[in-house]
Design a protein around this motif. Structure first.
Motif, PDB file in Angstrom:
ATOM      1  N   GLN A 107      -5.072  -0.501   4.469  1.00  0.00           N
ATOM      2  CA  GLN A 107      -6.009  -1.508   2.648  1.00  0.00           C
ATOM      3  C   GLN A 107      -6.881  -0.767   2.684  1.00  0.00           C
ATOM      4  O   GLN A 107      -7.087  -0.129   1.462  1.00  0.00           O
ATOM      5  CB  GLN A 107      -5.709  -2.859   2.873  1.00  0.00           C
ATOM      6  CG  GLN A 107      -4.153  -3.087   2.695  1.00  0.00           C
ATOM      7  CD  GLN A 107      -3.574  -3.113   1.099  1.00  0.00           C
ATOM      8  OE1 GLN A 107      -4.817  -3.342  -0.078  1.00  0.00           O
ATOM      9  NE2 GLN A 107      -2.913  -3.012   0.771  1.00  0.00           N
ATOM     10  N   GLY A 123       0.561  -1.274  -0.289  1.00  0.00           N
ATOM     11  CA  GLY A 123      -0.045   0.130  -0.362  1.00  0.00           C
ATOM     12  C   GLY A 123       0.636   1.181  -0.317  1.00  0.00           C
ATOM     13  O   GLY A 123       2.404   1.055   0.291  1.00  0.00           O
ATOM     14  N   PHE A 124       0.375   1.885  -0.407  1.00  0.00           N
ATOM     15  CA  PHE A 124       1.379   3.619  -0.755  1.00  0.00           C
ATOM     16  C   PHE A 124       0.566   4.391   1.202  1.00  0.00           C
ATOM     17  O   PHE A 124      -0.551   4.061   1.271  1.00  0.00           O
ATOM     18  CB  PHE A 124      -0.052   4.906  -1.537  1.00  0.00           C
ATOM     19  CG  PHE A 124       0.949   3.677  -3.184  1.00  0.00           C
ATOM     20  CD1 PHE A 124       1.908   4.273  -2.723  1.00  0.00           C
ATOM     21  CD2 PHE A 124       0.293   3.301  -3.751  1.00  0.00           C
ATOM     22  CE1 PHE A 124       2.059   3.825  -4.387  1.00  0.00           C
ATOM     23  CE2 PHE A 124       0.238   3.168  -5.252  1.00  0.00           C
ATOM     24  CZ  PHE A 124       1.852   3.378  -5.319  1.00  0.00           C
ATOM     25  N   SER A 166       5.361   3.879   0.717  1.00  0.00           N
ATOM     26  CA  SER A 166       4.770   2.599   0.567  1.00  0.00           C
ATOM     27  C   SER A 166       6.031   1.656   1.201  1.00  0.00           C
ATOM     28  O   SER A 166       6.831   2.121   1.474  1.00  0.00           O
ATOM     29  CB  SER A 166       4.559   1.881  -1.269  1.00  0.00           C
ATOM     30  OG  SER A 166       6.010   2.372  -2.084  1.00  0.00           O
ATOM     31  N   SER A 184      -1.102  -3.916  -4.924  1.00  0.00           N
ATOM     32  CA  SER A 184      -1.165  -2.198  -6.288  1.00  0.00           C
ATOM     33  C   SER A 184      -2.433  -2.204  -6.433  1.00  0.00           C
ATOM     34  O   SER A 184      -3.911  -2.486  -6.037  1.00  0.00           O
ATOM     35  CB  SER A 184       0.188  -2.734  -7.469  1.00  0.00           C
ATOM     36  OG  SER A 184      -0.160  -1.496  -7.882  1.00  0.00           O
ATOM     37  N   PHE A 219       3.259   9.468  -2.930  1.00  0.00           N
ATOM     38  CA  PHE A 219       3.303   7.970  -2.382  1.00  0.00           C
ATOM     39  C   PHE A 219       4.207   8.152  -0.914  1.00  0.00           C
ATOM     40  O   PHE A 219       3.697   7.645  -0.004  1.00  0.00           O
ATOM     41  CB  PHE A 219       4.165   7.509  -3.966  1.00  0.00           C
ATOM     42  CG  PHE A 219       3.527   7.547  -4.943  1.00  0.00           C
ATOM     43  CD1 PHE A 219       2.348   7.299  -5.154  1.00  0.00           C
ATOM     44  CD2 PHE A 219       3.600   8.881  -6.131  1.00  0.00           C
ATOM     45  CE1 PHE A 219       1.904   8.390  -6.645  1.00  0.00           C
ATOM     46  CE2 PHE A 219       3.655   9.194  -6.901  1.00  0.00           C
ATOM     47  CZ  PHE A 219       2.439   8.623  -7.298  1.00  0.00           C
ATOM     48  N   VAL A 240      -6.865   2.992   1.331  1.00  0.00           N
ATOM     49  CA  VAL A 240      -6.715   3.310  -0.351  1.00  0.00           C
ATOM     50  C   VAL A 240      -7.353   2.851  -0.698  1.00  0.00           C
ATOM     51  O   VAL A 240      -7.101   3.448  -2.210  1.00  0.00           O
ATOM     52  CB  VAL A 240      -4.897   2.731  -0.240  1.00  0.00           C
ATOM     53  CG1 VAL A 240      -4.265   2.764  -1.972  1.00  0.00           C
ATOM     54  CG2 VAL A 240      -3.781   3.548   0.754  1.00  0.00           C
ATOM     55  N   GLY A 260       8.347   7.196  -1.262  1.00  0.00           N
ATOM     56  CA  GLY A 260       8.152   8.471  -1.977  1.00  0.00           C
ATOM     57  C   GLY A 260       8.650   9.164  -2.780  1.00  0.00           C
ATOM     58  O   GLY A 260      10.362   9.096  -2.435  1.00  0.00           O
ATOM     59  N   GLY A 285       5.924  -2.533   1.617  1.00  0.00           N
ATOM     60  CA  GLY A 285       6.246  -4.168   0.824  1.00  0.00           C
ATOM     61  C   GLY A 285       6.723  -4.751   1.616  1.00  0.00           C
ATOM     62  O   GLY A 285       7.799  -4.624   1.975  1.00  0.00           O
ATOM     63  N   ARG A 303       6.707   5.075  -9.003  1.00  0.00           N
ATOM     64  CA  ARG A 303       6.055   5.437  -8.577  1.00  0.00           C
ATOM     65  C   ARG A 303       6.355   5.210  -6.974  1.00  0.00           C
ATOM     66  O   ARG A 303       6.585   5.474  -5.657  1.00  0.00           O
ATOM     67  CB  ARG A 303       4.961   4.948  -8.001  1.00  0.00           C
ATOM     68  CG  ARG A 303       3.694   6.496  -9.117  1.00  0.00           C
ATOM     69  CD  ARG A 303       2.498   5.748  -9.967  1.00  0.00           C
ATOM     70  NE  ARG A 303       2.571   4.670 -10.918  1.00  0.00           N
ATOM     71  CZ  ARG A 303       2.824   5.362 -12.481  1.00  0.00           C
ATOM     72  NH1 ARG A 303       3.005   6.505 -12.516  1.00  0.00           N
ATOM     73  NH2 ARG A 303       2.824   3.729 -13.009  1.00  0.00           N
ATOM     74  N   SER A 304       6.533   4.177  -6.919  1.00  0.00           N
ATOM     75  CA  SER A 304       6.450   2.983  -5.464  1.00  0.00           C
ATOM     76  C   SER A 304       8.242   2.515  -5.386  1.00  0.00           C
ATOM     77  O   SER A 304       8.778   2.071  -6.763  1.00  0.00           O
ATOM     78  CB  SER A 304       6.181   1.346  -5.372  1.00  0.00           C
ATOM     79  OG  SER A 304       6.600   0.849  -4.786  1.00  0.00           O
TER      80      SER A 304
END
Length: 303
Positions: free
Chosen positions: A215, A2-3, A16, A254, A14, A218, A131, A18, A113-114
């Protein structure tokens, strides 16, 4: 996973979070040849990467590239970034270029982005990136932590579709409403003061609650572009069922359509996944994979 701030209210867009996985991966080999030859899954994508890299790095493309495994494309698992970095790392070693992962990523325009894909290729584990700001080349890694060995992630694939990508993804970001600054601040606070400490203390319940909140937030923001919190209704149904069985960290990777969740314990994860396969056998488009976290970066072997 998630961002954090989609609107960049403080000047950075952004950001993120992960996790690197073992079972879903890209593996390839490179050797010299009289002319370029690429075989294996996602060869078309690899060919584009090779062309871009060889031209930018001023090296010959007379190579034989065998792709042994490739991450499925456009399902939210960073397939493009991992293919680019894998080929770039192989060429870097083959030609003795002395480039860093970040330099390879910049050449291939990764991390727009990510920054998760770059961060996990560098060092694996759980990564939080900062970001993009005005001077960013690739998003910086702000936090890196090993994921507890017993944690498992269940991935739910919808074989019928792909998430938004390319021009569709760019257009979707343009059309999304502003992400509230107050909500971005809440997510940052949750992540810093609950989510990351939970990883350090092996508390999957607390970690899972933070990821589920992130989650939901977003996903609701993306819902106008992807048709709901989840892109795939079937994946949404499976994720709801998995949550009822005790899974945590419920979300979509994503733009999806892949769903994910977390379970503490390999045997329990396999047992619940087997039950899920029976429960959703009537959805022939769904498949389930149990994955472990990879607490190390990409490997390069010279033979």
């Amino acid at each position: 996973m998630g961002f954090i701030d989609l609107s960049g209210s403080l000047g950075r867009h952004f950001g993120s979070i992960g996790v690197a996985l073992n079972e879903i991966n890209t593996r390839l080999s490179v050797s010299g040849a009289e002319q370029l030859a690429i075989t294996g899954p996602a060869a078309h994508r690899a060919r584009k990467c090779v062309s871009l890299l060889c031209k930018a790095l001023h090296v010959s493309d007379k190579l034989n590239i065998t792709i042994e495994a490739a991450i499925p494309e456009h399902v939210g698992l960073g397939s493009g970034t991992q293919m680019s970095l894998a080929i770039g790392a192989a060429l870097n070693e083959f030609y003795g270029l002395g480039l860093s992962v970040r330099e390879i990523a910049a050449v291939t325009d990764r991390g727009l982005r990510s920054g998760i894909g770059i961060g996990v290729f560098e060092q694996g584990g759980l990564v939080v990136d900062g970001g993009r700001g005005e001077k960013t080349i690739t998003p910086p890694v702000l936090a890196h932590m090993d994921v507890p060995d017993d944690w498992r992630f269940i991935l739910v694939f919808d074989q019928r579709g792909q998430g938004l990508h390319g021009q569709q993804e760019i257009q979707a970001f343009k059309e999304l409403p502003p992400f509230p600054q107050q909500e971005a601040a809440r997510l940052c606070y949750l992540l810093l003061m609950q989510g990351l400490p939970a990883v350090a203390e092996n508390d999957i319940i607390q970690f899972g609650d933070v990821i589920s909140q992130l989650q939901r937030s977003v996903g609701e923001h993306f819902s106008s572009a992807q048709g709901g919190v989840f892109t795939s209704p079937e994946v949404a149904a499976a994720m709801q069922w998995l949550e009822q069985q005790g899974a945590v960290a419920i979300g979509q990777t994503s733009w999806g359509p892949t769903g994910f969740c977390a379970i503490d314990g390999a045997q329990l994860a396999e047992s619940i996944t087997d039950q899920a396969r029976l429960e959703f056998a009537h959805f022939d488009n769904l498949s389930f994979v149990v994955a472990s976290a990879r607490n190390s970066g990409g490997d390069v072997f010279v033979g």
